[in-house]
Design a protein around this motif. Sequence first.
Motif, PDB file in Angstrom:
ATOM      1  N   LEU A  90       1.162  -1.170   0.237  1.00 37.83           N
ATOM      2  CA  LEU A  90      -0.293   0.590   0.200  1.00 37.83           C
ATOM      3  C   LEU A  90       0.914   1.132  -0.349  1.00 37.83           C
ATOM      4  O   LEU A  90       1.792   1.566   1.022  1.00 37.83           O
ATOM      5  CB  LEU A  90      -0.940   0.029   1.340  1.00 37.83           C
ATOM      6  CG  LEU A  90      -1.866   1.137   1.702  1.00 37.83           C
ATOM      7  CD1 LEU A  90      -3.117   1.573   0.256  1.00 37.83           C
ATOM      8  CD2 LEU A  90      -2.367   1.295   3.049  1.00 37.83           C
ATOM      9  N   LEU A  91       0.818   2.287  -0.912  1.00 31.43           N
ATOM     10  CA  LEU A  91       0.891   3.457  -1.194  1.00 31.43           C
ATOM     11  C   LEU A  91       0.640   4.542  -0.882  1.00 31.43           C
ATOM     12  O   LEU A  91      -1.090   4.440  -1.615  1.00 31.43           O
ATOM     13  CB  LEU A  91       2.313   3.567  -2.313  1.00 31.43           C
ATOM     14  CG  LEU A  91       3.611   3.347  -2.462  1.00 31.43           C
ATOM     15  CD1 LEU A  91       3.449   1.516  -2.070  1.00 31.43           C
ATOM     16  CD2 LEU A  91       4.052   3.427  -3.222  1.00 31.43           C
ATOM     17  N   VAL A  92       0.289   5.665   0.074  1.00 31.16           N
ATOM     18  CA  VAL A  92      -0.694   6.640  -0.164  1.00 31.16           C
ATOM     19  C   VAL A  92       0.577   8.355   0.003  1.00 31.16           C
ATOM     20  O   VAL A  92       1.220   8.001   0.100  1.00 31.16           O
ATOM     21  CB  VAL A  92      -0.793   6.671   1.589  1.00 31.16           C
ATOM     22  CG1 VAL A  92      -1.193   8.048   1.927  1.00 31.16           C
ATOM     23  CG2 VAL A  92      -1.757   5.554   1.735  1.00 31.16           C
ATOM     24  N   PRO A  96       5.129   4.338   1.128  1.00 34.98           N
ATOM     25  CA  PRO A  96       5.078   2.982   1.312  1.00 34.98           C
ATOM     26  C   PRO A  96       3.679   3.364   2.932  1.00 34.98           C
ATOM     27  O   PRO A  96       4.152   4.332   3.715  1.00 34.98           O
ATOM     28  CB  PRO A  96       5.964   2.926   2.367  1.00 34.98           C
ATOM     29  CG  PRO A  96       7.394   3.118   1.419  1.00 34.98           C
ATOM     30  CD  PRO A  96       6.868   4.327   1.091  1.00 34.98           C
ATOM     31  N   ALA A  97       2.880   2.672   3.615  1.00 35.57           N
ATOM     32  CA  ALA A  97       2.030   3.283   4.378  1.00 35.57           C
ATOM     33  C   ALA A  97       1.926   2.000   4.719  1.00 35.57           C
ATOM     34  O   ALA A  97       0.132   1.833   5.468  1.00 35.57           O
ATOM     35  CB  ALA A  97       0.605   3.574   3.929  1.00 35.57           C
ATOM     36  N   GLY A  98       1.018   0.414   3.843  1.00 35.42           N
ATOM     37  CA  GLY A  98       1.305  -0.594   4.419  1.00 35.42           C
ATOM     38  C   GLY A  98       1.235  -2.141   3.779  1.00 35.42           C
ATOM     39  O   GLY A  98       2.060  -1.803   2.762  1.00 35.42           O
ATOM     40  N   ARG A  99       1.333  -3.116   4.357  1.00 29.48           N
ATOM     41  CA  ARG A  99       1.245  -4.396   3.674  1.00 29.48           C
ATOM     42  C   ARG A  99       0.391  -5.522   3.724  1.00 29.48           C
ATOM     43  O   ARG A  99      -0.086  -5.251   5.103  1.00 29.48           O
ATOM     44  CB  ARG A  99       2.881  -4.791   3.723  1.00 29.48           C
ATOM     45  CG  ARG A  99       3.700  -6.473   2.885  1.00 29.48           C
ATOM     46  CD  ARG A  99       4.500  -6.120   3.482  1.00 29.48           C
ATOM     47  NE  ARG A  99       5.750  -5.143   2.534  1.00 29.48           N
ATOM     48  CZ  ARG A  99       7.031  -5.184   2.714  1.00 29.48           C
ATOM     49  NH1 ARG A  99       7.830  -5.491   2.858  1.00 29.48           N
ATOM     50  NH2 ARG A  99       7.830  -3.759   1.410  1.00 29.48           N
ATOM     51  N   GLY A 100       0.138  -6.265   3.162  1.00 29.15           N
ATOM     52  CA  GLY A 100      -0.798  -7.242   3.383  1.00 29.15           C
ATOM     53  C   GLY A 100      -0.523  -8.579   2.476  1.00 29.15           C
ATOM     54  O   GLY A 100       0.072  -8.656   1.616  1.00 29.15           O
ATOM     55  N   THR A 101      -1.467  -9.645   2.776  1.00 32.53           N
ATOM     56  CA  THR A 101      -1.307 -10.784   2.278  1.00 32.53           C
ATOM     57  C   THR A 101      -2.789 -11.366   2.284  1.00 32.53           C
ATOM     58  O   THR A 101      -3.581 -10.260   2.747  1.00 32.53           O
ATOM     59  CB  THR A 101      -1.103 -12.315   2.439  1.00 32.53           C
ATOM     60  OG1 THR A 101      -0.924 -11.933   4.217  1.00 32.53           O
ATOM     61  CG2 THR A 101       0.398 -11.323   2.609  1.00 32.53           C
ATOM     62  N   THR A 126      -9.960 -11.707   1.942  1.00 29.80           N
ATOM     63  CA  THR A 126      -9.678 -10.521   1.632  1.00 29.80           C
ATOM     64  C   THR A 126      -8.728  -9.151   2.622  1.00 29.80           C
ATOM     65  O   THR A 126      -8.756  -9.900   3.138  1.00 29.80           O
ATOM     66  CB  THR A 126     -11.255  -9.802   2.190  1.00 29.80           C
ATOM     67  OG1 THR A 126     -12.588 -10.597   1.822  1.00 29.80           O
ATOM     68  CG2 THR A 126     -10.754  -8.391   3.048  1.00 29.80           C
ATOM     69  N   LEU A 127      -8.243  -8.628   1.276  1.00 33.13           N
ATOM     70  CA  LEU A 127      -7.043  -7.558   2.313  1.00 33.13           C
ATOM     71  C   LEU A 127      -8.319  -6.501   2.568  1.00 33.13           C
ATOM     72  O   LEU A 127      -8.947  -5.552   2.354  1.00 33.13           O
ATOM     73  CB  LEU A 127      -6.337  -6.977   0.332  1.00 33.13           C
ATOM     74  CG  LEU A 127      -4.975  -6.368   1.070  1.00 33.13           C
ATOM     75  CD1 LEU A 127      -4.392  -6.799   2.050  1.00 33.13           C
ATOM     76  CD2 LEU A 127      -4.477  -5.454  -0.364  1.00 33.13           C
ATOM     77  N   ARG A 128      -7.494  -6.111   3.921  1.00 31.66           N
ATOM     78  CA  ARG A 128      -7.938  -4.405   4.567  1.00 31.66           C
ATOM     79  C   ARG A 128      -6.707  -3.749   4.573  1.00 31.66           C
ATOM     80  O   ARG A 128      -5.538  -3.620   5.144  1.00 31.66           O
ATOM     81  CB  ARG A 128      -8.949  -5.407   5.860  1.00 31.66           C
ATOM     82  CG  ARG A 128     -10.307  -5.962   5.125  1.00 31.66           C
ATOM     83  CD  ARG A 128     -10.662  -6.347   7.097  1.00 31.66           C
ATOM     84  NE  ARG A 128     -12.003  -7.192   6.140  1.00 31.66           N
ATOM     85  CZ  ARG A 128     -12.059  -8.196   6.290  1.00 31.66           C
ATOM     86  NH1 ARG A 128     -10.625  -9.185   6.633  1.00 31.66           N
ATOM     87  NH2 ARG A 128     -13.011  -9.309   6.140  1.00 31.66           N
ATOM     88  N   PHE A 129      -7.185  -2.387   4.978  1.00 32.01           N
ATOM     89  CA  PHE A 129      -6.699  -1.608   5.192  1.00 32.01           C
ATOM     90  C   PHE A 129      -6.900  -0.673   6.135  1.00 32.01           C
ATOM     91  O   PHE A 129      -7.969  -0.306   5.135  1.00 32.01           O
ATOM     92  CB  PHE A 129      -4.775  -1.010   4.341  1.00 32.01           C
ATOM     93  CG  PHE A 129      -4.200  -1.728   3.218  1.00 32.01           C
ATOM     94  CD1 PHE A 129      -3.588  -2.225   4.391  1.00 32.01           C
ATOM     95  CD2 PHE A 129      -4.431  -1.986   2.177  1.00 32.01           C
ATOM     96  CE1 PHE A 129      -2.155  -3.160   3.401  1.00 32.01           C
ATOM     97  CE2 PHE A 129      -3.799  -2.726   1.246  1.00 32.01           C
ATOM     98  CZ  PHE A 129      -2.207  -3.519   1.950  1.00 32.01           C
ATOM     99  N   THR A 130      -6.109  -0.338   6.998  1.00 36.34           N
ATOM    100  CA  THR A 130      -7.271   0.485   7.790  1.00 36.34           C
ATOM    101  C   THR A 130      -6.513   2.147   8.697  1.00 36.34           C
ATOM    102  O   THR A 130      -5.365   1.483   8.204  1.00 36.34           O
ATOM    103  CB  THR A 130      -8.465   0.449   9.048  1.00 36.34           C
ATOM    104  OG1 THR A 130      -7.387  -0.359   9.876  1.00 36.34           O
ATOM    105  CG2 THR A 130      -9.434  -0.950   8.489  1.00 36.34           C
ATOM    106  N   GLY A 131      -6.778   2.381   8.809  1.00 35.29           N
ATOM    107  CA  GLY A 131      -6.395   4.140   9.770  1.00 35.29           C
ATOM    108  C   GLY A 131      -5.462   4.230   8.483  1.00 35.29           C
ATOM    109  O   GLY A 131      -4.551   5.823   9.364  1.00 35.29           O
ATOM    110  N   LEU A 132      -6.120   5.176   7.253  1.00 33.96           N
ATOM    111  CA  LEU A 132      -5.881   5.811   6.328  1.00 33.96           C
ATOM    112  C   LEU A 132      -6.236   7.327   6.402  1.00 33.96           C
ATOM    113  O   LEU A 132      -7.246   7.826   7.437  1.00 33.96           O
ATOM    114  CB  LEU A 132      -5.746   5.337   5.154  1.00 33.96           C
ATOM    115  CG  LEU A 132      -5.364   4.380   3.936  1.00 33.96           C
ATOM    116  CD1 LEU A 132      -5.512   3.009   5.513  1.00 33.96           C
ATOM    117  CD2 LEU A 132      -5.645   4.086   2.527  1.00 33.96           C
ATOM    118  N   PRO A 133      -4.598   8.305   6.211  1.00 34.57           N
ATOM    119  CA  PRO A 133      -5.139   9.586   6.931  1.00 34.57           C
ATOM    120  C   PRO A 133      -6.615  10.507   6.345  1.00 34.57           C
ATOM    121  O   PRO A 133      -6.953   9.584   4.327  1.00 34.57           O
ATOM    122  CB  PRO A 133      -4.104  10.146   6.780  1.00 34.57           C
ATOM    123  CG  PRO A 133      -3.797   9.437   5.221  1.00 34.57           C
ATOM    124  CD  PRO A 133      -3.559   8.585   5.719  1.00 34.57           C
TER     125      PRO A 133
END
Length: 401
Positions: A90-92, A96-101, A126-133
Amino acid sequence: MPSWTTTPLTAGLLRGALDLEHTARGVLPHRLPARARAQCTDGQLLMAESQPSGVRLVFRTRATAVELDTLPTKRVYAGAPPRPDGVYDLLVDGRPAGRGTVPGGNTLFIDMGSGTFDSRPGPVGTLRFTGLPERDKTVEIWLPHDETTELVALRTDAPVEPAPEPGRPVWLHHGSSISHGSDAESPTATWPALAAALGGVELVNLGLGGSALLDPFTARAMRDTPADLISVKIGINLVNTDLMRLRAFTPAVHGFLDTIREGHPTTPLLVVSPLLCPIHEDTPGPSAPDLGGLAEGRLRFRAAGDPAERAAGKLTLAVIRDELSRVVAQRAADDPNLHHLDGRDLYGEADFAELPLPDGLHPDAAAHRRIGERFAALAFADGGPLSPPDRPGREGPRSGR
């Protein structure tokens, strides 16, 4: 629980793919167009081009949470321990802002001894990213470079719109599994992705594991893909597969470059010869897996050819380097935008002593970083053969037809 917005997965949200196949569940990014795929049924090629190295979702949003449903295809090699799940980066706003599988998915069973493939279906994950600005931002999700990934659904807690074109020069690159990203840490850590970030260019990666074989359909795909800068890395797969002799190699290189030039007559074009690979410097292919090592949880390759066979025209890396240098020098007399780079300037003897190839063929994560940094310095820096068009000494952007 957030209120989710589901956004259709369309080509406008994807970069780095040349084709988007609509499936029963969603969409499958491809790095070769359908016409090219129809001209070759080789399982290795079809697996490699469907693995989305360099392919990323890119969009603008105020969302603080993102979910992506995917159907990955995991590879299982007979006699070997399980491979780790593919990594999503994940890039914001480019950082770099996160990584997942994603667990689950289909399974492709590969027997390297017999060369057979067997696939079995599995569930969507499902891939999840939370806490984005919570602000307007550009979000990039780089798909696993080495795991076929069918995209099923994109959900966010705020609306999504396609990101505007970045305005950076487009770099189109073709190479082998090393360019594809074999043994890299993550999709943004393959050497082409690292080089692109350092060089300030937009990557289209046609690194095709085991399949950089001077195929005419790959050359036509490159001919028809808009690009400002182009590079082709030629050699190791031709030795791996023992596909051709010197008599066929030289005309095939000319033909490959001729085809690219049909669509990109003046675009800077860099021909890169093989990195150092001691097992094949002077010993022809084919490459053969050490099946005994698989049982011990390690994969290594050996050269199965005979050095004496060079006299009959069998290819080694040393032979290929010499011939590529000669071909480029010959063509450059009429093509001032054609350039050559010795792959040993990216990874040579001193690098092998410090960062040896773990399996005898592929660089590890640290070596990927070194290769990417060196390529950026040698190719993209001011005055380099691929210095972007807005830098001194370059004309305006060019594109394919």
